[in-house]
Write a protein that holds these residues in place. Structure first.
Motif, short mmCIF file in Angstrom:
data_model
loop_
_atom_site.label_atom_id
_atom_site.label_comp_id
_atom_site.label_asym_id
_atom_site.label_seq_id
_atom_site.Cartn_x
_atom_site.Cartn_y
_atom_site.Cartn_z
N THR A 174 0.86 -1.18 0.00
CA THR A 174 0.00 0.00 0.00
C THR A 174 0.89 1.24 0.00
O THR A 174 1.80 1.35 0.84
N LYS A 181 -3.52 10.23 -2.18
CA LYS A 181 -4.38 9.05 -2.31
C LYS A 181 -3.57 7.78 -2.09
O LYS A 181 -2.45 7.64 -2.58
N THR A 182 -4.16 6.84 -1.37
CA THR A 182 -3.51 5.55 -1.15
C THR A 182 -4.09 4.51 -2.10
O THR A 182 -5.26 4.60 -2.50
N ARG A 183 -3.27 3.55 -2.46
CA ARG A 183 -3.76 2.41 -3.24
C ARG A 183 -2.95 1.18 -2.88
O ARG A 183 -1.80 1.30 -2.44
N SER A 184 -3.54 0.03 -3.06
CA SER A 184 -2.88 -1.24 -2.77
C SER A 184 -2.67 -1.99 -4.07
O SER A 184 -3.57 -2.05 -4.91
N GLU A 269 -6.35 1.07 -12.40
CA GLU A 269 -6.41 0.99 -10.94
C GLU A 269 -5.03 0.72 -10.35
O GLU A 269 -4.65 1.32 -9.34
N GLY A 272 -2.87 3.75 -10.45
CA GLY A 272 -3.36 4.88 -9.66
C GLY A 272 -3.72 6.08 -10.50
O GLY A 272 -3.68 7.21 -10.02
#
Length: 303
Positions: A174, A181-184, A269, A272
């Motif tokens: 992550t 913004k966070t994303r995994s 996705e 990001g």
């Protein structure tokens, strides 16, 4: 035509310094973003030739754009400069210091869109396959495996902390991306193995209080420029024959994944991207791949 070398940066006007402070304090702009904005605001002051920035009009901005284009700045670079200037005047307008935004409606000259360059799967394998021996090579391999495995941005990788983003149980990392913004993103088996090897080496280098996952020989967090230099050095050491930079590994991740899956939304996705338009460039890379297959295999393709 080459772009003339900029003069050493002098202090900006009070309005520009206040705007940069606003971006840093209120908008949480990254240090590199602030550095680029400072450079672009210096361009505005240089082109204004001593005139107060709040007295400039649309005709002045158009003339400045023509100057920058004549100096050799690309359309894409001029678009970035205009974005900076537009933001400054929007900020001044909100404070009722100017009657209108002189940059509104002004666009940069169009320039040919260059496709991002990606490594071939064989080149990526040649870059990552050679085993690491020295401690710093173990660290480098872990960084580059993670780059290619998960398509991270340079700033995202440099900002990783021990235990802060990696989840071996879930097989994910992550990260904190653009605009906070966070994303995994999934992490592949080769990357996990490289990270495990680095974890053992890191314990002998980094002080117990150092949170950074990737550290220098002296135990401090690696800077983005240091990571960039190490990647270029590894590409040379394995005889790859091309200059490799971190964004090229991100491009390679995206194009190879799209070639295998065909799922543009999934790639969006994982990268990001807030807009699918940013990801659609990889459909062109995929088409190039398909065109090469057609040319090599179709009996009527060769002239």
């Amino acid at each position: 035509m080459s772009v003339p070398r900029e003069a050493p940066l002098a202090p900006l006007t009070d309005e520009c310094e206040a705007y940069l402070a606003y971006l840093g304090d209120q908008r949480r702009a990254a240090p590199l973003t602030l550095e680029n904005y400072r450079r672009d605001l210096h361009r505005l002051e240089r082109l204004g030739d001593g005139r107060a920035l709040m007295t400039l009009g649309a005709a002045d901005i158009r003339r400045f754009v023509a100057r920058l284009h004549g100096e050799g700045l690309s359309g894409r670079s001029i678009a970035r400069v205009l974005s900076c200037w537009r933001g400054l005047y929007r900020w001044l307008l909100r404070r009722r210091l100017i009657p209108a935004n002189p940059v509104d409606g002004i666009r940069a000259p169009k320039s040919p869109r260059l496709l991002p360059r990606a490594l071939s799967p064989d080149q990526a394998q040649a870059l990552l396959d050679p085993p690491a021996e020295a401690a710093l090579e173990v660290r480098d391999l872990a960084m580059f495996e993670l780059f290619y495995s998960s398509g991270l941005r340079l700033s995202e990788l440099a900002g990783l902390d021990v235990g802060g983003g990696l989840d071996p149980a879930e097989g994910m990392v992550t990260v904190l991306g653009k605009r906070g913004k966070t994303r995994s993103v999934p992490v592949g088996a080769h990357a996990w193995a490289a990270l495990k090897a680095w974890d053992t080496v890191r314990a002998a280098i980094a002080p117990a209080a150092e949170p950074a996952l990737f550290v220098t020989r002296s135990g401090r967090r690696m800077s983005p420029s240091a990571i960039r230099d190490r990647l270029a050095r590894r590409a040379r050491s394995v005889g790859l024959g091309v200059h490799v930079h971190p964004h090229m590994l991100r491009h390679s991740f995206a194009s190879h994944l799209l070639q295998s899956s065909g799922d543009l939304r999934a790639v969006q996705e994982l990268l990001g991207h807030s807009s699918i338009r940013s990801t659609q460039v990889y459909t062109h890379l995929d088409f190039q791949h398909l065109a090469r297959i057609y040319d090599a295999a179709h009996p009527r393709a060769r002239k």
